[in-house]
Structures are given as structure tokens and as C-alpha cells.
Design an enzyme around this catalytic site. Structure first.
Site, mmCIF file in Angstrom:
data_model
loop_
_atom_site.group_PDB
_atom_site.id
_atom_site.type_symbol
_atom_site.label_atom_id
_atom_site.label_comp_id
_atom_site.label_asym_id
_atom_site.label_seq_id
_atom_site.Cartn_x
_atom_site.Cartn_y
_atom_site.Cartn_z
ATOM 1 N N VAL A 46 -20.627 -33.680 8.158
ATOM 2 C CA VAL A 46 -20.059 -33.289 9.804
ATOM 3 C C VAL A 46 -18.512 -34.335 10.638
ATOM 4 O O VAL A 46 -17.498 -33.405 11.497
ATOM 5 C CB VAL A 46 -21.196 -33.904 10.225
ATOM 6 C CG1 VAL A 46 -21.276 -34.444 12.139
ATOM 7 C CG2 VAL A 46 -22.464 -33.263 10.817
ATOM 8 N N PHE A 48 -15.666 -34.798 8.534
ATOM 9 C CA PHE A 48 -14.311 -33.738 8.462
ATOM 10 C C PHE A 48 -14.811 -32.486 8.613
ATOM 11 O O PHE A 48 -13.503 -31.750 9.452
ATOM 12 C CB PHE A 48 -14.746 -33.701 6.796
ATOM 13 C CG PHE A 48 -14.136 -35.160 6.032
ATOM 14 C CD1 PHE A 48 -13.763 -35.130 6.077
ATOM 15 C CD2 PHE A 48 -15.107 -35.639 5.537
ATOM 16 C CE1 PHE A 48 -12.410 -36.468 5.423
ATOM 17 C CE2 PHE A 48 -14.786 -36.681 4.146
ATOM 18 C CZ PHE A 48 -13.133 -36.965 4.975
ATOM 19 N N TRP A 49 -15.855 -31.906 9.180
ATOM 20 C CA TRP A 49 -15.676 -30.324 10.411
ATOM 21 C C TRP A 49 -15.187 -30.846 11.709
ATOM 22 O O TRP A 49 -14.751 -30.711 12.193
ATOM 23 C CB TRP A 49 -17.285 -30.457 10.364
ATOM 24 C CG TRP A 49 -17.456 -29.120 11.682
ATOM 25 C CD1 TRP A 49 -17.928 -29.270 12.835
ATOM 26 C CD2 TRP A 49 -17.428 -28.017 11.202
ATOM 27 N NE1 TRP A 49 -17.743 -28.482 13.719
ATOM 28 C CE2 TRP A 49 -17.563 -27.467 12.574
ATOM 29 C CE3 TRP A 49 -17.191 -26.805 9.824
ATOM 30 C CZ2 TRP A 49 -17.084 -25.387 12.341
ATOM 31 C CZ3 TRP A 49 -16.760 -26.153 10.259
ATOM 32 C CH2 TRP A 49 -16.718 -25.004 11.454
ATOM 33 N N HIS A 50 -15.332 -32.460 12.273
ATOM 34 C CA HIS A 50 -14.671 -32.852 12.805
ATOM 35 C C HIS A 50 -13.434 -33.042 13.302
ATOM 36 O O HIS A 50 -12.774 -33.996 13.874
ATOM 37 C CB HIS A 50 -15.686 -33.708 13.923
ATOM 38 C CG HIS A 50 -17.237 -33.244 14.550
ATOM 39 N ND1 HIS A 50 -17.030 -32.430 16.178
ATOM 40 C CD2 HIS A 50 -18.303 -32.960 14.276
ATOM 41 C CE1 HIS A 50 -18.121 -32.025 15.914
ATOM 42 N NE2 HIS A 50 -18.675 -32.797 14.836
ATOM 43 N N GLY A 51 -12.845 -33.265 11.930
ATOM 44 C CA GLY A 51 -11.690 -34.097 12.053
ATOM 45 C C GLY A 51 -10.863 -34.867 11.372
ATOM 46 O O GLY A 51 -10.003 -35.329 10.709
#
Length: 89
Positions: A46, A48-51
């Protein structure tokens, strides 16, 4: 994988994380080590999915730690030794 808050915040995301990250990495069926590892990877995904920014890493780490503490306390109170002490009082 944690408290009901995580299950109901975004139910679709929760089910996806369980199905594609938590369970394939072992989840709670293969012992405490795999449970800790699987939970950490789910929060890491979550993040790394968001940056993967610093504040997201801190968010993921603190939430992972919170879930670990929550599960540890739950396991502690589920132990027969502590349960017998609590029941006697």
C-alpha cells in the site's frame, strides 16, 4: 490482518490484499513468522502503491507495528496461563 477498522475502511482493497498478498505469503496459517511477514508486505505494498514517500513509509511502519502489538496482546490474553489468572480474579 488486524482490527476491524482495516477490514471496513476499504473492503475491496482489504479483500484484494488478503487474496493476493497476505495468503500467498503464508498469512496466519503457517505460524507467527509468516503472519508478521505477510502483514508487513501488505502494508509495504500500500505504501509503495501510493508513491513510497517518507510519510507513507512512516504510516505503513506505524500501522504494521500497531497490528503486531494488537495481535500480540490478543495472543497473550488467549493463552491458557493468563486466562486462568484473569478468571481467578
Amino acid at each position: 490482518m488486524g482490527s476491524p477498522m482495516f477490514r471496513h475502511f476499504d473492503e475491496g482493497l482489504y479483500r484484494w490484499l488478503i487474496r493476493y498478498i497476505y495468503v500467498p505469503l503464508g498469512g496466519s496459517r503457517h505460524g507467527p513468522f509468516y503472519k508478521v511477514l505477510s502483514t508487513g508486505f501488505a502494508f509495504g505494498f500500500v505504501c509503495f502503491w501510493h508513491g513510497g514517500l517518507d510519510y507513507l513509509r512512516y504510516w505503513a511502519l506505524m500501522n504494521w507495528a500497531g497490528v503486531l502489538v494488537e495481535n500480540g496482546i490478543k495472543s497473550l490474553f488467549a493463552s491458557s496461563c493468563l486466562r486462568s489468572i484473569v478468571v481467578s480474579f
